[in-house]
Each structure stands twice: as structure tokens, then as C-alpha cells.
Scaffold this motif. Structure first.
Motif, mmCIF file in Angstrom:
data_model
loop_
_atom_site.group_PDB
_atom_site.id
_atom_site.type_symbol
_atom_site.label_atom_id
_atom_site.label_comp_id
_atom_site.label_asym_id
_atom_site.label_seq_id
_atom_site.Cartn_x
_atom_site.Cartn_y
_atom_site.Cartn_z
ATOM 1 N N ARG A 278 -6.385 -10.897 -2.742
ATOM 2 C CA ARG A 278 -6.223 -9.529 -2.300
ATOM 3 C C ARG A 278 -5.513 -9.497 -0.945
ATOM 4 O O ARG A 278 -5.816 -10.283 -0.046
ATOM 5 C CB ARG A 278 -7.606 -8.888 -2.173
ATOM 6 C CG ARG A 278 -7.555 -7.427 -1.827
ATOM 7 C CD ARG A 278 -8.964 -6.899 -1.493
ATOM 8 N NE ARG A 278 -8.829 -5.517 -1.037
ATOM 9 C CZ ARG A 278 -8.961 -4.463 -1.845
ATOM 10 N NH1 ARG A 278 -9.268 -4.631 -3.113
ATOM 11 N NH2 ARG A 278 -8.798 -3.248 -1.369
ATOM 12 N N GLU B 18 -9.262 2.167 -4.997
ATOM 13 C CA GLU B 18 -10.379 1.969 -5.930
ATOM 14 C C GLU B 18 -11.153 3.264 -6.148
ATOM 15 O O GLU B 18 -11.656 3.528 -7.239
ATOM 16 C CB GLU B 18 -11.344 0.892 -5.418
ATOM 17 C CG GLU B 18 -10.878 -0.531 -5.678
ATOM 18 C CD GLU B 18 -9.911 -1.038 -4.615
ATOM 19 O OE1 GLU B 18 -9.569 -0.261 -3.692
ATOM 20 O OE2 GLU B 18 -9.495 -2.217 -4.712
ATOM 21 N N PRO C 21 -9.306 4.913 -0.331
ATOM 22 C CA PRO C 21 -8.956 3.652 -0.987
ATOM 23 C C PRO C 21 -8.610 3.869 -2.462
ATOM 24 O O PRO C 21 -9.189 4.717 -3.129
ATOM 25 C CB PRO C 21 -10.234 2.822 -0.859
ATOM 26 C CG PRO C 21 -10.995 3.439 0.264
ATOM 27 C CD PRO C 21 -10.626 4.890 0.277
ATOM 28 N N ASP D 219 0.844 -1.198 0.000
ATOM 29 C CA ASP D 219 0.000 0.000 0.000
ATOM 30 C C ASP D 219 0.877 1.245 0.000
ATOM 31 O O ASP D 219 1.696 1.440 0.900
ATOM 32 C CB ASP D 219 -0.928 0.003 1.231
ATOM 33 C CG ASP D 219 -2.050 1.023 1.102
ATOM 34 O OD1 ASP D 219 -2.029 1.820 0.140
ATOM 35 O OD2 ASP D 219 -2.960 1.016 1.965
ATOM 36 N N ASP E 5 -4.191 -3.581 3.310
ATOM 37 C CA ASP E 5 -3.766 -2.192 3.154
ATOM 38 C C ASP E 5 -2.889 -1.828 4.351
ATOM 39 O O ASP E 5 -2.593 -2.685 5.203
ATOM 40 C CB ASP E 5 -4.974 -1.260 3.015
ATOM 41 C CG ASP E 5 -5.845 -1.250 4.256
ATOM 42 O OD1 ASP E 5 -5.481 -1.933 5.253
ATOM 43 O OD2 ASP E 5 -6.890 -0.574 4.247
ATOM 44 N N GLU F 234 -12.448 7.243 6.647
ATOM 45 C CA GLU F 234 -12.607 7.460 5.211
ATOM 46 C C GLU F 234 -14.004 7.063 4.751
ATOM 47 O O GLU F 234 -14.496 7.545 3.734
ATOM 48 C CB GLU F 234 -11.556 6.635 4.458
ATOM 49 C CG GLU F 234 -11.712 5.133 4.706
ATOM 50 C CD GLU F 234 -10.574 4.303 4.151
ATOM 51 O OE1 GLU F 234 -9.477 4.852 4.004
ATOM 52 O OE2 GLU F 234 -10.802 3.117 3.873
ATOM 53 N N ALA G 116 -0.975 -0.927 -4.342
ATOM 54 C CA ALA G 116 -2.154 -0.882 -3.475
ATOM 55 C C ALA G 116 -2.713 -2.289 -3.440
ATOM 56 O O ALA G 116 -2.564 -3.036 -4.420
ATOM 57 C CB ALA G 116 -3.188 0.100 -4.017
ATOM 58 N N THR H 83 -20.545 3.065 -1.515
ATOM 59 C CA THR H 83 -20.410 2.474 -0.186
ATOM 60 C C THR H 83 -21.663 2.758 0.630
ATOM 61 O O THR H 83 -22.413 3.687 0.318
ATOM 62 C CB THR H 83 -19.184 3.044 0.543
ATOM 63 O OG1 THR H 83 -19.334 4.461 0.593
ATOM 64 C CG2 THR H 83 -17.900 2.704 -0.184
#
Ligand code: SF4
Ligand code: SF4
Ligand code: FES
Ligand code: FES
Lengths: 204, 834
Positions: free
Chosen positions: B552, B361, B359, B351, B555, B487, B524, B719
């Protein structure tokens, strides 16, 4: 001696209210500060900057253009003796020299008691009355050495109530009733000068 | 204002020195002449500021139909049929006369003046001036240079009163802290007594001063222009990517100057960027690798250090390797590390961010806008991110220009009033944690009927109306305005806005130098180079890389949590300092204590790398070539100007060395070869060749080619809503923001910038003082569930009631200890210390 007193802040806000933009009130506010302290202090300029929303450097930039604003302490009486051509011909320089002797100071200096500052100035627009001088911007015409000494003696004795301390432009402060104000429209927002609109309204 | 733009169709035909020239409508004569190849000398005119006609150097003979007359060409617009003579006898006499006047009081300082050799006054006197002065009288004298700030000195004798610096301060920077005073015969530039020219942009005045009146404290008497070697590069002070020129002499960096490129910085730099030149030569730069011994870190041979690092990495389970950092790198470095860690070692715990951004993304997947589009006339910009003045200073200048001159409507949503609030049409300060609530009200079909997130209903509706009235897509400057809140809150707000206005575009405002390039190169979790997800690009990279991580990874928060739990064997820090920067200092501390081997690749030791086991000395800015990517996704070049200290090596070299010790060949042996691989392999960068870049002095915004047939780029997934946390009337919600000058490397490595980091106190609204029971300036204890800090407290009307604002990464008070990563908000009790 510092920032504007609460009373003066009130006056300042009233003055600011007369103008479409706060910063237009800069000059009257500088006079107010000079009236308060006898000269314009740094603290007062910083305070004015806050009140009208510009930087202190901008206040100084404007204020320092004007000879009538003093940034160092001066005497209670600012004596401006004209030495420009008409007065010079009529004895202005001799009058200045005499004043220097009487007060024991050179132009630009202040007497030890803090009462007098002398300046030699350019034409003060009273040429017909040469030689002439001003004390705190009040005129004295065709002054002789004796008259000068008398004036100094009277000022020392506190016998000249007609001449307030340096910085006071007028004993009676101008008050403009709200309904007589030009209005707070910014110039860009109006097709014609605000005063014109006002006077046309008055006529109709 | 680039020279290459074709004249507008409604051009104005004028005659300059007998030649027809087509000027643009409204174009100033001085500009039209220059475009046509006729340079008119000037001092006060600057193409990025409004003309003032102060210096009269640009007088030329102009005939607009009433006979020729001298006119200042910087003040008149071209009109049809205008005849101009810039070389007539009368023009020459005027130029000669103006110069003679300017020189009346100008001291004969050239031999000791920093500007000598590149001075417009010198040059134009040679070209247009009298050979000799008729002035025999004494010149005016003023005290030789007076500091007007920590960074800038003013020599009033040299000043020609062109009004450039003062106009810049007021018009461009909005910091009118220098001004003409004592106007008349004694006019001078100066500050107000005891109020220095403390502007983040002060260095620009040194660059635009046409004489040596303003000089930089970092560059005084350092070099002569004819000794300098110059290369263009891109500033790495933040992710805005200002174009700069780097001057060196004797293999030492001397200074950075702004280069005017239209799409980015217009020639301006912030002081952090400009004076980061000192960080290159900083004392303490690592010139050799270090290994931990019983008595601490000690110099080692490269072979030992690399062998130790390779041994640690090969012994570790890939899932137990974590890699943090990468914003300091070039794109090529980042690609090399990415290929090593993801393609060779197979770990995805990588990260480039430090838990204080958003993030990847979101940053890569949201529809992006450019700076020019953001600032386009008449648009609506929503600031849903950090204070640009503190984090991306030249973006602040561009936004300021857009609002002041181009009718852009700025809507600010920030946790506290910021450096740009006064430019906003409406600036709202929602309670921390409730920005999503606010956005729901702002985008709702009907007006709000109650206060939202602590904001009075009429103010909410005022912004709602402006947002509804916005023509065209809304443009959002998106970032993490406070690390005191999760975040998730920003992402919620983003999701709401995007749902309501699907054509919204974003400028991702995370600030670290090449963070966007590092993310593009896959640094990332869950990503591979080219803004693509692990699974979407598994096949693509499977055939191009040795391998691809199986799943995956973590982070930075995840990596540090794993380290704290003793589950991480190797932590690699690519120029990162989590102890200083991670918003949960206690977790960072436990992580650093809990990991077996820390490998730090850095230019200087920082608080974390001081505790590393292996330190690999890296070449830094201006010491290696490559490319970088700014927040728009604009790729531009970085140049090498000096040799790295000692045997420090570029990161890509270290990555290839480590790879070969691990038995792999990354397949490249120079930055050029890496760029060639990037342009052939990285989906978003296909076709981005060195040749193409060489032809694009302004850089290139990606993607540049076709995008079909490639792995699908990452997309932002909306989100879930973050419910507003219940209001606790006794607690304050923490707002933690950054300042331009902090304890970070660039600032602290330079002797002139380091002192500017002002420290922090806790700031609360004046109305909140009563309930605390201390006077402003006193000391309080600030208690969160994590930690208690004793700090000074100050009143600040820009902080909304019920919140407490601090600045992160300052000396003394480690406010990051207060926060617990993962909490939506951080609540504080503020009490008297007695
Ligand atoms: S200091 Fe330089 S930029 Fe400023 S007015 Fe003087 S000559 Fe112009
Ligand atoms: S705004 Fe950023 S890129 Fe520009 S000069 Fe400052 S630090 Fe450098
Ligand atoms: S010359 Fe003295 S008043 Fe005019
Ligand atoms: S450049 Fe035109 S007056 Fe100075």
C-alpha cells in the motif's frame, strides 16, 4: 425614511401575530410603511420581507398590484378627482381642469411645496354625489370650483385637522385583543374555518 | 414521469379524438394525451412544475358528461369516460385566439432573438395561429433587455407571462427573487430593485422560457439553432452527473442545456455546470506541451516533453513517485493512468483526492444508495456532509423537492447553518470535532440528559426522536462538511451510525467531477480498479496486468509529506492543484518546493502547474469521448463535440505514449478498447459494454452483473471514537467550507462565472463579537498555530458560538494556511489588529 422605526416594528409584530401565517400580514404592513413615510419605500419593503419571511420581490409583486400604494414620494394630500361616467356628466372633467389650474400641476404631479398630488380616478362609488373627489381617501361630495379652492386654501392653512397626512388610514389604530383573535391555526390544519369554530364556541 | 412506464393498473379510460386512452389515476389530460401521441400545444405547463393554467394555449374541448366545453388540459385530471377533442373547430378557434392575444404586444424580434428557430411561440404560431395580425395599434414598449443577474437578461417586451421562470424560482429553486410586478395591464416579470436574481439555478429559466424573454449572457447572439450541432453528454461540474446536451458551431462550444433524465437531474442544471461551457473555450487553454527552461515554462515538442517525462519516471524509484488527481478524467483515462502507474511503474502512491474528501475505502466500501432511493417518499435522510447547495447543487434541488413534496424528513448535522437548513426537520451544529459525540447521543438507547457538543439537550433529543421514528433504512448524504476538522471525525460519526443502524445506506458526497470514477479505477492508495483492495485483488490483476504494486502506498497527505521531506523524486499532477486545494497550504508549499520533478497533465495552468517542470497539454471536457461515473456509481457517457486546442491530447493517449516510452504496451488504442478492457477486467464493471451503455440513456448503476467469484470488494472498517477535544474558552474552532463559485478552474476559466467568486471573510456568531472587541465589517487578525491572516470579520447568526467560519479557495485570503493536516480541529485566536 427607510426601514420601519422601532415603534412601528412593534406594531408590525402585533399585526403579524393576528394571522396564521406571517405573510398574510403583508397588506396591513404596507399600509403601516406608507403611513410612516407617506409612500412605500424600497427599504420598508425589504424590511417587511424580513419580518414576514418572504423575498423582497414577493413583497413588491403584491404591493405593486394596489393603486393605493405609492412607491414614489407624493404630496401630503392626495387629491383623487373622479372622471368616470356619472361624475363626467356632472362636471367632473371640468372640476379636474379647474384643479389643475388652481394647483398648477397635471394629474400624477405634485406641487413644488410637496403638499398636493392630483390623480384622475375611476368611479369611487359616490355617483349619487357627483362630481366628487377624495383627499387622502376622505370624500367630498358635489364639489364646485369655489368649494375646491376653499378646500385647498384650508388645507394649506392647516385648518383641516380631520385629514391626516397621506398614508394614515385612521387616527385610531385598530387593536385586536389577543383573546379576540381568530387564532393562529393554519387553514390546512383545521377541518372548518377558524372563525366558525370561534363563533360556535362563543354560542355554546 | 418517463414515457416508458406502463399505465398503472387502476388506470382511467378516457377518449381522446375518438381513441381510447388509459390514463393514470390523477394524471393531467395534457400528459395523458401526450403519452398517447397527441401533443397539445402549451406555454405555461412544464412537466416538472405544478400547473397554473396561465396561458390558455392548451384549451381543448372536453366533455365530462355535461356537453363539450373548452377546458385547459393542463389543469384537469382525467376522469373516467371523459371525451376530449383536441382538433375540433372550437379548439382550433381557441388556439388561434389565444395566439392572437399573445402576439398583440409581442415584438417582431425573431430575426434578432436568440430563441428564433427553437421558439415555442414561433413554432406554435406557425402550427396553430392566425396567419396575420389584426393589431394595427402601437405595441407596448419596454426597455430592451435588462440584466436581472450577471448571467441572465430579461426582455420584458417578449415575455408572454407564462409564469414558468417565476414558478421555477419559487417552487423548484426556492429563490423567489423574480416575481410578477405591477400586476394588471402592465404586469411584468422583474426583480426587486438592486436585488438581482442571484440564484445558483438562474440559467434554468433561460432554458424553460417559451420565448426569448430570458437569455443567457454567455450565449447572446452567439449562434442560430439551425447552425448548432448537438450531442448528449454528462456535466463534469461536480459529481452529481447531470445529463446535458452540448451545442457547438464552427467547432466551438456554444452552450450546455439540461436533459431530463428521471434518476438524476430532471432537466435542471446549476449555473456553474451550465455556464462551464465557457471553460472549454477559455483563454489560456494549453495547446502544446511546456518544458521548464532557464527563463520559465516554454513550448516544446511532444516528443521532447514525453521523453522528459518518461526519463523522470523511469529514473525514479517507484516508491519515490507520487500521483495526485484524477477527477477531471474520463473513466477510460483514469484506467489508463492507473494501469500505467500501478501496473507498469509499480507505485501505489496514487490518490485522486486532495485530502479534502474521505478515504476511498469509506466512499467505495459503505453500502450505497441512489439519488432516487435517497429521495423516495416518506424516507429519512441524514445530511452528514457538505452543504449540497454549494457543492452538489442539483442534489439540493432533488432534496428540496423530496422534503417539500414527498414527505421526506431531513435531519441536518453540519458545522454551520447551510443553504438547506431551512428545509431540515432539525438542523444541529455540533462543535467541530464532536460530531461523533453527537451521533453517540442520537443513537443511544436513552434520551440525552445534558447538552452534547454544544447543542442544547432538547434539540439533541428532538433529532434523536425523529431518527428513532424513521421507518426503513436511514439514508445518509456523507461527505466532508468542513476541511477545518479531520476526516476521522466524520468517519467516527459514520461508524457510530452504522453500528446502531446496520441497514443505513450512503450517498457519498465528494464533489469533484469524476472522482467516483477515478476511485473506481483504482486511483487511490491500496486500491486496484473495481473497488477492490490491493491484496484481495493481487492475484486477479497479477494475471491481467504487467504487475501489481508490492504494498500500500501513500495518500495525498502522505505524498506531500514525503515531498516536503525531500523523499519524492517525481510528482505527477493529473489536473490537480494542491497549492490551491489541499487543506494545509503550508505543507503543500513545502512539498512543491521539495520535489525534484513535477509533471502536470492539465488543460490550463494553475497555481501548482505553473511551477511544474513538464506540462503535458490535455484534452478537456467535450473534447474527448468516454464514460464517467457519478456519486451513485452511475456510469454514463461523455461525448466529444469539438477538437482539442492545438495538439492537446486525451489523457489515455498520454498514458499509452508514456508507457511505450517506458517499454510497456498498455494494450489499447481507443477509448472503446479501454472500455472493452474495463468491462472484461475490472471486477465492479464486468459486463459494462458500450452496447449496454448505448441502450441506457440514463446510464447504468454498478454493479450490473454477478459478483460471485470475484475479488472481495473493499469494505468500510469502523474507525475508533475521536474523543471530544477540550473546550478552550478563548479560542474559536475553525469551520472551513466551500462555495459553488471559487478559484477553481471551471469558475475562473469563464468570464461570466469568474466574477461570482465572492471571496471570504471570517464569520462568527453575533454574540461572540463582544469578546473580540471589533465591529462587524472591521479587520481582525486570525491566528492559528500555523499562520496568521488579517481578514475582515462579519457577524453571522448561522455560525454557532465559539466557531469561526471561512470559505476555502477564494481569492486573497489563503485560509488553507491556517490548517495543519492531521489535527482533529483547528483552533483560532481572533484579535484586533492594532
Ligand atoms: S420571462 Fe419567459 S418564462 Fe418568464 S414569464 Fe415571461 S415568457 Fe414566461
Ligand atoms: S449539479 Fe453538478 S453535475 Fe449538475 S449541472 Fe451542476 S455542476 Fe453539473
Ligand atoms: S362616477 Fe364618480 S363616483 Fe362613480
Ligand atoms: S399550458 Fe395550460 S394554460 Fe398554459
Amino acid at each position: 425614511m427607510a426601514r420601519l422605526t422601532p415603534d412601528n416594528v412593534e406594531i408590525a409584530l402585533e399585526i403579524i401575530g393576528r394571522y396564521p401565517r406571517p405573510k398574510s400580514a403583508l397588506i396591513p404592513l404596507l399600509h403601516l410603511a406608507q403611513e410612516q413615510d407617506g409612500h412605500v419605500t424600497d427599504e420598508a419593503m425589504a424590511h417587511i420581507a424580513e419580518l414576514v419571511g418572504v423575498s423582497a420581490a414577493e413583497v413588491l409583486g403584491t404591493a405593486s398590484f394596489y393603486e393605493m400604494f405609492k412607491f414614489e414620494p407624493v404630496g401630503r394630500y392626495m387629491v383623487n378627482i373622479c372622471t368616470n361616467i356619472s361624475c363626467q356628466l356632472m362636471g367632473g372633467e371640468e372640476l379636474l381642469e379647474h384643479a389643475e389650474h388652481t394647483l398648477g400641476i397635471r394629474p400624477g404631479q405634485t406641487t413644488a411645496d410637496g403638499l398636493f398630488t392630483i390623480e384622475d380616478v375611476e368611479c369611487i362609488a359616490a355617483c349619487t354625489e357627483a362630481p366628487c373627489l377624495q383627499v387622502n381617501y376622505r370624500y367630498f361630495h358635489r364639489i364646485t370650483n369655489e368649494e375646491f379652492d376653499q378646500l385647498v386654501a384650508d388645507l394649506r392653512a392647516g385648518a383641516r385637522n380631520d385629514i391626516p397626512a397621506h398614508g394614515t388610514l385612521a387616527r385610531v389604530r385598530q387593536r385586536i385583543p389577543v383573546d379576540r383573535r381568530a387564532g393562529v391555526v393554519t387553514p390546512e390544519d383545521t377541518a372548518q374555518p377558524v372563525w366558525l369554530a370561534g363563533s360556535q364556541e362563543a354560542k355554546s | 414521469m418517463s414515457d416508458t412506464e406502463a399505465p398503472a393498473v387502476d388506470g382511467v379510460v378516457v377518449e381522446i379524438n375518438g381513441h381510447e386512452v388509459v390514463a393514470r389515476k390523477g394524471e393531467l389530460l395534457i400528459d395523458a394525451a401526450e403519452r398517447a401521441g397527441t401533443y397539445i400545444p402549451r406555454f405555461c405547463y412544464h412537466e416538472r412544475m405544478k400547473p397554473v393554467g396561465m396561458c390558455r394555449m392548451c384549451l381543448v374541448e372536453v366533455d365530462s358528461g355535461r356537453g363539450p366545453a373548452l377546458q385547459p388540459s393542463c389543469m384537469i385530471e382525467c376522469t373516467p369516460g371523459m371525451k376530449v377533442d383536441t382538433e375540433s373547430e372550437i379548439t382550433k378557434k381557441a388556439q388561434d385566439g389565444v395566439l392572437e392575444f399573445l402576439l398583440l404586444n409581442h415584438p417582431l424580434d425573431c430575426p434578432v432573438c436568440d430563441k428564433g428557430g427553437e421558439c415555442p411561440l414561433q413554432d406554435q404560431t406557425m402550427a396553430y395561429g392566425p396567419g396575420e395580425s389584426r393589431m394595427v395599434e402601437e405595441k407596448r414598449h419596454k426597455e430592451k433587455p435588462i440584466p436581472i443577474s450577471e448571467l441572465v437578461l430579461l426582455d420584458r417586451e417578449r415575455c408572454i407571462l407564462c409564469d414558468r421562470c417565476t414558478r421555477f424560482a419559487k417552487e423548484v429553486a426556492g429563490d423567489p427573487l423574480i416575481h410578477f410586478i405591477h400586476r394588471g395591464n402592465n404586469t411584468e416579470v422583474n426583480t426587486f430593485p438592486d436585488e438581482p436574481f442571484a440564484s445558483y439555478f438562474s440559467g434554468n429559466t433561460v432554458q424553460i422560457c417559451p420565448v426569448g424573454a430570458l437569455t443567457a449572457s454567455t450565449y447572446r447572439f452567439k449562434a442560430r439553432p439551425w447552425d448548432l450541432e448537438t450531442t448528449e453528454s454528462t456535466c463534469q461540474g461536480c459529481s452529481f452527473g447531470c445529463r446535458i446536451s452540448i451545442d457547438s458551431s464552427r467547432d466551438q462550444i456554444q452552450r450546455f442545456s439540461g436533459v431530463d433524465i428521471d434518476p438524476v437531474n430532471w432537466g435542471w442544471l446549476c449555473d456553474k455546470g451550465r455556464f462551464s461551457s465557457e471553460a472549454v473555450n477559455a483563454a489560456g487553454r494549453l495547446g502544446e506541451p511546456l518544458l521548464r527552461t532557464a527563463s520559465g515554462l516554454a513550448p516544446a515538442r511532444w516528443s521532447e516533453a514525453l521523453a522528459a517525462a518518461a526519463a523522470a519516471l523511469s529514473a525514479a524509484d517507484p516508491a519515490a513517485i507520487g500521483v495526485i488527481g484524477g477527477a477531471r478524467l474520463t473513466n477510460e483515462d483514469a484506467y489508463a493512468w492507473s494501469k500505467l502507474f500501478k501496473g507498469v511503474l509499480g507505485t501505489d502512491n496514487v490518490d485522486a483526492q486532495l485530502g479534502d474528501g474521505l478515504p476511498a475505502e469509506a466512499l467505495l466500501g459503505l453500502p450505497r444508495t441512489t439519488i432516487d432511493d435517497l429521495c423516495a417518499p416518506g424516507g429519512t435522510v441524514v445530511l452528514l456532509g457538505p452543504d449540497p447547495k454549494e457543492e452538489l447543487p442539483v442534489l439540493f434541488l432533488r432534496l428540496r423537492h423530496a422534503v417539500e413534496n414527498d414527505g421526506v424528513t431531513l435531519l441536518e448535522i453540519s458545522p454551520r447553518r447551510s443553504g438547506i437548513s431551512s428545509l431540515a426537520a432539525v438542523s444541529l451544529q455540533p462543535r467541530p470535532g464532536e460530531t461523533g459525540e453527537l451521533l453517540r447521543a442520537l443513537t443511544a438507547g436513552t434520551e440525552a440528559d445534558r447538552d452534547i457538543a454544544g447543542i442544547p439537550v432538547d434539540r439533541v433529543n428532538a433529532m434523536r426522536a425523529l431518527l428513532a421514528a424513521a421507518a426503513g433504512p436511514v439514508k445518509v448524504v456523507l461527505g466532508r462538511s468542513s476541511v477545518g476538522e479531520s476526516e476521522a471525525v466524520t468517519l467516527d460519526a459514520t461508524s457510530v451510525l452504522l453500528a446502531a443502524r446496520p441497514d443505513t445506506v450512503f450517498l457519498p458526497a465528494v464533489r469533484r467531477a469524476n472522482i467516483h470514477g477515478a476511485l473506481d479505477m483504482g486511483l487511490a492508495p491500496g486500491l486496484l480498479p473495481g473497488r477492490v483492495g490491493l491484496d484481495a485483488a493481487r492475484d486477479w490483476f497479477g494475471s491481467r496486468w504487467p504487475s501489481v504494486p508490492a504494498a500500500r502506498g501513500l495518500d495525498t497527505t502522505g505524498i506531500l509529506t514525503a515531498a516536503a521531506a525531500g523523499r519524492l523524486e517525481v510528482l505527477v499532477l493529473l489536473g490537480a492543484d494542491p497549492l490551491a486545494d489541499f487543506p494545509d497550504a503550508r505543507l503543500a508549499e513545502r512539498a512543491i518546493a521539495g520535489v525534484r520533478t513535477i509533471i502536470s497533465v492539465d488543460t490550463l495552468l494553475n497555481t501548482t502547474s505553473e511551477r511544474a517542470h513538464i506540462v503535458l497539454a490535455a484534452a478537456g471536457f467535450a473534447e474527448k469521448a468516454g464514460t464517467t461515473t457519478n456519486l451513485e456509481g452511475r456510469v454514463s457517457t461523455l461525448s466529444q463535440r469539438v477538437t482539442p486546442p492545438g495538439t492537446a491530447r486525451p489523457d489515455w493517449v498520454l498514458a499509452t505514449e508514456l508507457a511505450s516510452r517506458l517499454g510497456a504496451d498498455l494494450g489499447f488504442a481507443s477509448p472503446a478498447e479501454i472500455l472493452a478492457e474495463i468491462s472484461a477486467v475490472v471486477p465492479s464493471h464486468l459486463g459494462l459494454t458500450a452496447d449496454l451503455l448505448a441502450q441506457a440513456p440514463d446510464g447504468l448503476v454498478l454493479p450490473i452483473g454477478a459478483t460471485s467469484g470475484l475479488p472481495a470488494p473493499v469494505a468500510f472498517t469502523p474507525t475508533p471514537a475521536v474523543p471530544a477535544p477540550p473546550v478552550d474558552a478563548y479560542a474559536f474552532r475553525l469551520v472551513a467550507t466551500r462555495k459553488l463559485y471559487d478559484q477553481g478552474t471551471i469558475v475562473q476559466a469563464g468570464p461570466h462565472l469568474s466574477g461570482l467568486a465572492a471571496g471570504t471573510s471570517v464569520r462568527v456568531n453575533p454574540y461572540d463579537f463582544d469578546r473580540i472587541g471589533v465591529a462587524a465589517g472591521g479587520t481582525v487578525s486570525v491566528r492559528s498555530p500555523q499562520a496568521t491572516l488579517v481578514m475582515p470579520i462579519h457577524a453571522d447568526a448561522g455560525v454557532p458560538r465559539g466557531t469561526a467560519a471561512v470559505v476555502v479557495n477564494q481569492a486573497e485570503h489563503r485560509v488553507a494556511e491556517l490548517m495543519n493536516v492531521g489535527d482533529v480541529i483547528c483552533e483560532l485566536l481572533i484579535e484586533t489588529t492594532s
